[in-house]
Structure formats: structure tokens, C-alpha cells
Design an enzyme around this catalytic site. Structure first.
Site, PDB file in Angstrom:
ATOM      1  CB  SER A 195      -6.793   2.520 -15.862  1.00 38.07           C
ATOM      2  OG  SER A 195      -5.893   3.426 -15.269  1.00 38.07           O
ATOM      3  N   GLY A 225       0.828  -1.206   0.000  1.00 40.40           N
ATOM      4  CA  GLY A 225       0.000   0.000   0.000  1.00 40.40           C
ATOM      5  C   GLY A 225       0.852   1.241   0.000  1.00 40.40           C
ATOM      6  N   PRO A 226       0.228   2.397  -0.163  1.00 43.58           N
ATOM      7  CG  PRO A 226      -1.373   3.938  -0.761  1.00 43.58           C
ATOM      8  CD  PRO A 226      -1.210   2.562  -0.236  1.00 43.58           C
ATOM      9  N   PRO A 227       2.625   4.922   1.046  1.00 52.95           N
ATOM     10  CG  PRO A 227       4.461   6.170   0.348  1.00 52.95           C
ATOM     11  CD  PRO A 227       3.146   5.656  -0.118  1.00 52.95           C
ATOM     12  N   GLY A 228       2.653   5.637   4.589  1.00 58.22           N
ATOM     13  CA  GLY A 228       1.903   6.313   5.643  1.00 58.22           C
ATOM     14  C   GLY A 228       0.598   5.670   6.031  1.00 58.22           C
ATOM     15  CB  VAL A 229      -1.584   3.034   4.694  1.00 55.15           C
ATOM     16  CG1 VAL A 229      -2.018   3.952   3.591  1.00 55.15           C
ATOM     17  CG2 VAL A 229      -0.634   1.965   4.186  1.00 55.15           C
ATOM     18  N   GLY A 230       0.382   2.835   7.672  1.00 58.10           N
ATOM     19  CA  GLY A 230       0.548   2.101   8.930  1.00 58.10           C
ATOM     20  C   GLY A 230       0.997   0.667   8.776  1.00 58.10           C
ATOM     21  CE  LYS A 231       3.633  -0.137   3.231  1.00 56.68           C
ATOM     22  NZ  LYS A 231       3.249   1.284   3.104  1.00 56.68           N
ATOM     23  CB  THR A 232       6.388  -0.018   9.702  1.00 56.38           C
ATOM     24  OG1 THR A 232       6.857   0.041   8.356  1.00 56.38           O
ATOM     25  CG2 THR A 232       7.525  -0.424  10.615  1.00 56.38           C
ATOM     26  CE  LYS A 243      -6.986   3.235 -11.438  1.00 57.09           C
ATOM     27  NZ  LYS A 243      -7.186   2.440 -12.651  1.00 57.09           N
TER      28      LYS A 243
END
Length: 776
Positions: free
Chosen positions: A677, A354-361, A720
Site C-alpha cells: 500500500s 484485530g490488534p492486541p488489547g481491543v477486547g477480543k477475549t 489506517k
């Protein structure tokens, strides 16, 4: 006495003892019945029958508990001892067989039949006697339990039967074997048996002697080594080397024993320790071996944390730390539930994309806490050397294990949650391909014997729960992607961001900046404006930075102006953050000709992309600008060909491609754009420009087009849709085949948007164009 004579005499049962004819022996008698039997014998003719018990534990033996063959003996002397027992001196007379036993209340009376030795003395008997004496002499020399005087006494015996009995009485053989000799009436057979016994004893004694010599030599060697080591220690102390290498070796040996390594690793460690001990400290290799042993003893080989398999508690921890992200939480709870049932499941290999900053780590850290496991993180961003993963061979200067083994050492257990951060940022060059090295790490069928070049011994990674994070799955090689379970985290809706800011980010920043809840209050409307006008992202990193900026300003005001309480609202927000950076709701205020709203999926989440088409007199040239990639250029060509093939149905001039130059532009030309797309968006903008029909400003669209006008499915529908919602669009046109993806979109966004499913370009134009004369 004749060959066979019957006697009726008292019985004395013996325990663990046997008397041969002609033997004179002292016995201690304690049992009442035995004492009575002795006294009766003394009153009669001093004769008594001695028979050995089969089981020495029986106190009152019956006839079946005694061996049938015993010895008729004469009581020579009786002496009462102070402890109540009687010491008696007996002399063996003849072998005798027990015929009948009669209970006389106080003792047993035995009817026995004496037997003489069978077989006449001849040359064969003489030869057997000589052999027996020869073997007995050798036995005495080896045994040293029998004195030489005994041998000289035995040599004078001329009777073969008596010789056999005397020799047997001196042998350390089992009771059963002694009884067998007593029961052997044939003299030659008896002599043969004793010769066999002596031969066997001689071999055992020879073996004992060899073993004794070997043990002695080994002990001498050990004592020598100990002496030399002590000398070495003394020399080292004199030289000021304190404990020197010896102390280090002892410490390492202790740590190897305590490390609980697998047997093959321990064998290698001890072998290396032996080499380390022999090499001088000044030698370069000494430090290399020392470092290697240090790694072996500090790695966790069997130490593991116990999984906290409380699913409800794990769910509470995940919900406390993270708002939303239902799919990931569900997957972790499923793993815990299965682990609780089986207790043997291999660690899953998840990839949070997912994009940066979504809380993966931070999510990976919460997963470790919810399971009660240790957490370790390694960053793979910029790793381009295979040795970073697999380690360097020990022959290289400064060799080290790879990052996986380093991580396991840091984790200190064999079952941590292991975060492989930024797995999509690995690259390859002339130093190897690290992503190929990761294949073994992330394959549950192989990683139980992971091989690191430095450690060399196989290491078990099967109990580790690997979690990888990635921004862009497209850059991860196929085989590596195939080994991971991909869980996509698309980004957050506006409502989710407001909730995260209130519950997590703001309290954290207030605390970090030394403020309290009383000193700073940020109203909900202010947080909503921050999300809309100051941050545009899929995650919440920018949002957190913006809240930190407010906290810094507030801290300064409180310190310099001595105000006790500050409330941030949407009205005074600009005082803290300056002018608004973004315009919320990018949708145009009026419907325009040749301007269509496309939907894009970028590395920072979903976004809208305006595609403009203008016509100018010319010769049918198609101009594409906006730093487009090859795929988008091909989509433009396909859209152009489709429009040309549909001129009649769309009421377009037949020769437009000869009269006009067509310019397709995607604004923000400095930003590279590519992807499959934008086909239907370009076609819609083209039709709008050629028919002068405006495109509805609140409509966004995404989908690929074929030359026949079919609309093909695309990816990133959720991202999107979130981008379209942020931009203020109301209607989204999606390919028919993407209907299944709509349910992934958060409900709050779904309720605000109208989704139109199109299978053909005609369906798109019906919705997108506003003109009344639209027939397509």
C-alpha cells in the site's frame, strides 16, 4: 338312549368352566337364576343343561352369549354353603346342542338335542388310542402337574370317546380349545386333535425345561462369581487393601451408568472396566485403563445448559461490558434470534480478528454470559504439535487427550462458548501441523463426530459455539480461515478510548488498588491527555496500565501523606506519569519537499509512515533503506518506472535518471516494513523531490500503483484512517475501489477527515502537491 334325543331341561350357564360327558365335578353356584335352575332340576328328573358363556363377564347371558354345544348332566348332590352359594355335584351324561331357550322369569329352560359319539371302533381307532396314551404318558413325565395314578386310571378306559374327553380334561389348554373338543362329535377326529395338542404341549414343556436349565446354570455361575468376589474382598481387607479394586470397579460402574453416554461409548467403557477388573493393581496397564475410564465418565456427553434466548437481555449485557464493537454484537444477537426461532442451529464459528488489547477475549466471555452458557478458554499460542489438538495415542507413556477434549471436560456441558485464543500463533514442525488438526474441529459438517486419538470414540462438538481470536489473519492457513466467519475489530477512536477509560478501566483499577471514588478523581482532560501523549495503540491495554500506574502513585500518597482526596488533571498529570512519551499529531509543521505521509496497517493497528526521497548527483542508482520487505521494494521500482514514463507531463528533466542517485528511505529502520500500500506515497515523494514542489503536510495517502499510474485498492482502510486521525492528518487519499470501506470508519473520525478517492496517480498529485505549476 337313542342316537338323538330331545330334552327340555333347566339351563345352568358356566363361566370359564366346561364339563365333558362321564366327568363328575363339583361346582359352586351363586347367581340367582342358576340357583333357581338347579332347584327346578331337583324337582324334575335331576337333569340340567350346562353350557359355557362366550364372555365370562356377562351376568345375565342370552342365547347368543352361550356356546351352542354343551353337556346334558345329572345333578347328584346339592349343598347350601354359609355364604349363600350352593355347592353342587354333577355328572356329565351326553354332548347336547342347544335348540331353543325359553325365559321362565326366574330361570331359563333349554330345549336340547343330545348327540352320541360318531364313528365305529376299528383298528385305526385302536392305534389312535395307543398313540394318545403314549403321548399322555410322556406329557405326565415332563409336566409333573398330573399324577401317575391318573395315567393308570386312564389306561383302563376302553371307549375311545370317553378316553379322549378324560385326557382333555387334564390338559392346561385354553377354553376355546376345550370347547372345540366338546364340539367334535367324530371320535377319530377328536383323538387326532388331542394327539396334536399333546404333541404341542410336549414341545413347549421341553423348551421350558431347556430354559429352566439355562437359567439355573446362569444363576449358579452368578452365585459362584459373587462368592469368589466376596472371598477376594475378604482377602484384600485382610491384606489392608480396604475396599481394594472391587470397590473401585463398583464406583466406576455406577459412574458409567450415570454418565449418560452414547451406546457405543458405554459398550467400550464396560469392556475396558472388565479388563481393568481382571488386571492386577500392580500392573502398569491398570493405571492406564483407570485414567482412560476417568476421562470417559467425566466428559459431558449429553449434559447441556439451556440457552437464555432473551435477545434484549443479551444486548444489555454486551452493551454493559463493551463500548462500540457493533458488528460483533449484532452477529451474536442474530444467532440468538435464529436459535429462538429454530432451536436447532449449529454453533457458529466466529473469528475475532484485530490488534492486541481491543477486547477480543473479554468479548467472548460476555457472549457466554449473555447466552447463559458455560465459558472455556484454551490458548493456542506456540502450539506446534498435532497431538496438542488431537491427543496422544494411549500406547504412549503419559498420554492425554487433546486440548479440545480437555476444554470440554472443563466446560462440563456439551454446548459451551469455547474460546480458541491466538489461533494465528500456531506453528508447525516435524511433530505435525496443528492447524490441519483444527480443520475438523472448526467444520460444522464434520465436528459432530470429532475423533480424539486418546478417547478413540467419536465426540459431538456441533453444539459448541467456537470463537477464535487472532491478531494477524495472514498467518492463518487458507483452509482454516475459510471455515471461520471473520469479524474484524479494528481498534478504538480517541472518543471511544476516553469513554472506555471512564466507564470500565478506571473504576476497575480504582477498586483493584483499594481506592474509592472519593479518594481519586481523574478529570476528562487528563484521560484525553493520557490517550494522546502516553499511549499509542489500537486497543486499550496500555491505557489500562497507565491508569494502574496513576492508582499506585495515588495509593502511596494517601498512605504516606494522609491526604483524603486527589484530583488528576491535565496540568498535574506529569507529576504522576512523568514527561510525555509521544507527540500528538505527528503531521509536520511545514510542507516539505520529498516527504510524504503514508498510512500503514501494523499488528497493533493503523499508523502513519513517512517516506522520504532525496536526490544526489550520481548515475541513476535507486537506493532503498528502512528495512523494507520485497513488496515495498517492488512498489518503489514501480513508482520509479512510472515517474520515468511521465517526465514530460510532470515537467521533470528527461535525463534525471542519468544525473542523480535517488535514495528512498522509510524512517525507523530497525522496524521491518512490508505491504502493498505504499506505491502512491513513494511516487508522490519522488515527483515532489524531482519537481521541488512541497507536499501538503496534512495529507496522508495509501494505495498501490501500476506502471501506467493506476491506483489499486488495499486493505485495512478503517485501521489506517484511525491512525491518520491520531496523527493529526486532515485529508486522506484512498483508491477509488475502497469507497465502500469508508462507511466502516466511525462517524466521529469520518467527520474530522476529508476523503479523496483516486483512480489514477494524476488525481493523487493534484491533491498532494502544493506547487502552482503542477500540471498532473
Amino acid at each position: 338312549m337313542s342316537n338323538q334325543t330331545v330334552y327340555t331341561v333347566p339351563l345352568l350357564p358356566l363361566r370359564g368352566l366346561l364339563v365333558y360327558p362321564t366327568m363328575v365335578l363339583h361346582l359352586d353356584v351363586g347367581r340367582e337364576r342358576s340357583i333357581e335352575a338347579l332347584e327346578q332340576a331337583m324337582m324334575d328328573n335331576h337333569l340340567i343343561f350346562l353350557s359355557t358363556q362366550k364372555d365370562s363377564n356377562i351376568d345375565d347371558p342370552l342365547q347368543e352369549d352361550l356356546f351352542e354345544t354343551g353337556t346334558l348332566t345329572k345333578v347328584k348332590q346339592m349343598l347350601k354353603l354359609p355364604n349363600g352359594t350352593i355347592r353342587v355335584l354333577v355328572e356329565g351324561l351326553n354332548r347336547a346342542k342347544l335348540k331353543q331357550l325359553e325365559d321362565k322369569e326366574t330361570f331359563y329352560s333349554a330345549t336340547v338335542e343330545t348327540r352320541e359319539d360318531e364313528g365305529a371302533k376299528d383298528t385305526e381307532t385302536e392305534a389312535l388310542m395307543r398313540t394318545l396314551l403314549q403321548y399322555f404318558e410322556q406329557y405326565i413325565k415332563l409336566s409333573k402337574k398330573v399324577s401317575a395314578e391318573t395315567y393308570s386310571t386312564v389306561t383302563d378306559i376302553d371307549e375311545p370317546g370317553r378316553l379322549a374327553d378324560i385326557v382333555t380334561s387334564h390338559l392346561p389348554i385354553k377354553m376355546k380349545e376345550k370347547q372345540d373338543i366338546l364340539e367334535t362329535f367324530d371320535v377319530k377326529e377328536r383323538l387326532n386333535r388331542i394327539i396334536d395338542l399333546l404333541n404341542n404341549e410336549k414341545q413347549v414343556l421341553n423348551l421350558e425345561k431347556k430354559i429352566g436349565q439355562r437359567v439355573k446354570t446362569s444363576m449358579e455361575r452368578t452365585q459362584k462369581e459373587y462368592f469368589l468376589r466376596e472371598q477376594m474382598k475378604a482377602i484384600q481387607q485382610e491384606l489392608g487393601d480396604k475396599e481394594g479394586k472391587t470397590g473401585e470397579v463398583e464406583e466406576l460402574l455406577k459412574r458409567i451408568e450415570e454418565a449418560d453416554m452414547p451406546e457405543h461409548v458405554k459398550k467400550t467403557a464396560l469392556k475396558e472396566l472388565n479388563r481393568f477388573e481382571k488386571i492386577p493393581s500392580s500392573a502398569a496397564e491398570s493405571a492406564v485403563i483407570r485414567n482412560y475410564l476417568e476421562w470417559l465418565v467425566t466428559l459431558p456427553w449429553t449434559k447441556a445448559t439451556k440457552d437464555d434466548l432473551d435477545v434484549a437481555k443479551a444486548e444489555a449485557i454486551l452493551n454493559r461490558d463493551h463500548y462500540g464493537l457493533e458488528k460483533v454484537k449484532e452477529r451474536v444477537l442474530e444467532y440468538l434470534a435464529v436459535q429462538q426461532l429454530t432451536k436447532s442451529l449449529k454453533g457458529p464459528i466466529l473469528c475475532l480478528a484485530g490488534p492486541p488489547g481491543v477486547g477480543k477475549t473479554s468479548l467472548a466471555r460476555s457472549i457466554a454470559e449473555s447466552m447463559g452458557r458455560n465459558f472455556v478458554r484454551i490458548s493456542l499460542g506456540g502450539v506446534r504439535d498435532e497431538s496438542e489438538i488431537r491427543g496422544h495415542r494411549r500406547t504412549y507413556v503419559g498420554a492425554m487427550p487433546g486440548r479440545i477434549i480437555q476444554g470440554m471436560k472443563k466446560a462440563e456441558t456439551v454446548n459451551p462458548v469455547f474460546l480458541l485464543d491466538e489461533i494465528d500463533k500456531m506453528s508447525s514442525d516435524f511433530r505435525g501441523d496443528p492447524s490441519s488438526a483444527m480443520l475438523e474441529v472448526l467444520d460444522p459438517e464434520q465436528n459432530f463426530n470429532f475423533s480424539d486419538h486418546y478417547i478413540e470414540e467419536t465426540y459431538d462438538l456441533s453444539k459448541v459455539m467456537f470463537i477464535a481470536t487472532a491478531n494477524d489473519l495472514a498467518t492463518i492457513p487458507g483452509p482454516l480461515r475459510d471455515r471461520m466467519e471473520i469479524i474484524t475489530i479494528a481498534g478504538y477512536t480517541e472518543l471511544e478510548k476516553i469513554h472506555i477509560a471512564k466507564s470500565h478501566l478506571l473504576p476497575k483499577q480504582v477498586k483493584e488498588h483499594g481506592l474509592s471514588k472519593m479518594q481519586l478523581q481523574v478529570r476528562d482532560d487528563a484521560i484525553q491527555d493520557i490517550v494522546r501523549y502516553y499511549t499509542r495503540e489500537a486497543g486499550v491495554r496500555s491505557l489500562e496500565r497507565t491508569l494502574a500506574a496513576i492508582c499506585r502513585k495515588v495509593a502511596k500518597i494517601i498512605v504516606s501523606e494522609e491526604r483524603k482526596r486527589i484530583v488528576v488533571t491535565s496540568k498535574n498529570l506529569e507529576e504522576f506519569l512523568g514527561k510525555r512519551k509521544f507527540r500528538y499529531g505527528q503531521a509536520e509543521t511545514v510542507d516539505q519537499v520529498g516527504v510524504a505521509n503514508g498510512l500503514a496497517y501494523t499488528s497493533v493497528g493503523g499508523d502513519t509512515l513517512q517516506i522520504e526521497v532525496s536526490l544526489s548527483p550520481g548515475k541513476g542508482k535507486l537506493i532503498l533503506t528502512g528495512k523494507l520487505g520485497d513488496v515495498m521494494k517492488e512498489s518503489a521500482q514501480a513508482a520509479f518506472s512510472y515517474v520515468r514514463s511521465k517526465v514530460k507531463e510532470l515537467n521533470i528533466e528527461d535525463d534525471f535518471h542519468e544525473k542523480y542517485d535517488i535514495h528512498i528511505h522509510v524512517p525507523e529502520g530497525a522496524v521491518p516494513k512490508d505491504g502493498p500500500s505504499a506505491g502512491i506515497t513513494m511516487a508522490t515523494a519522488l515527483v515532489s523531490a524531482l519537481t521541488a514542489q512541497p507536499i501538503r503536510r496534512e495529507v496522508g495517502m495509501t494505495g498501490e500503483i501500476t506502471l501506467r499510474g493506476r491506483v489499486l485498492p488495499i486493505g485495512g482502510v478503517k485501521e489506517k484512517s484511525l491512525g491518520a486521525h491520531r496523527a493529526g492528518l486532515k485529508t486522506i487519499i484512498l483508491p477509488q475501489d475502497n469507497e465502500k470501506d469508508i462507511e466502516d470508519i466511525p462517524e466521529s473520525v469520518r467527520n474530522d477527515l476529508t476523503f479523496i478517492l483516486a483512480s489514477h496517480m494524476d488525481d493523487v498529485l493534484k491533491v498532494a502537491l502544493t506547487g502552482e505549476n503542477n500540471e498532473g
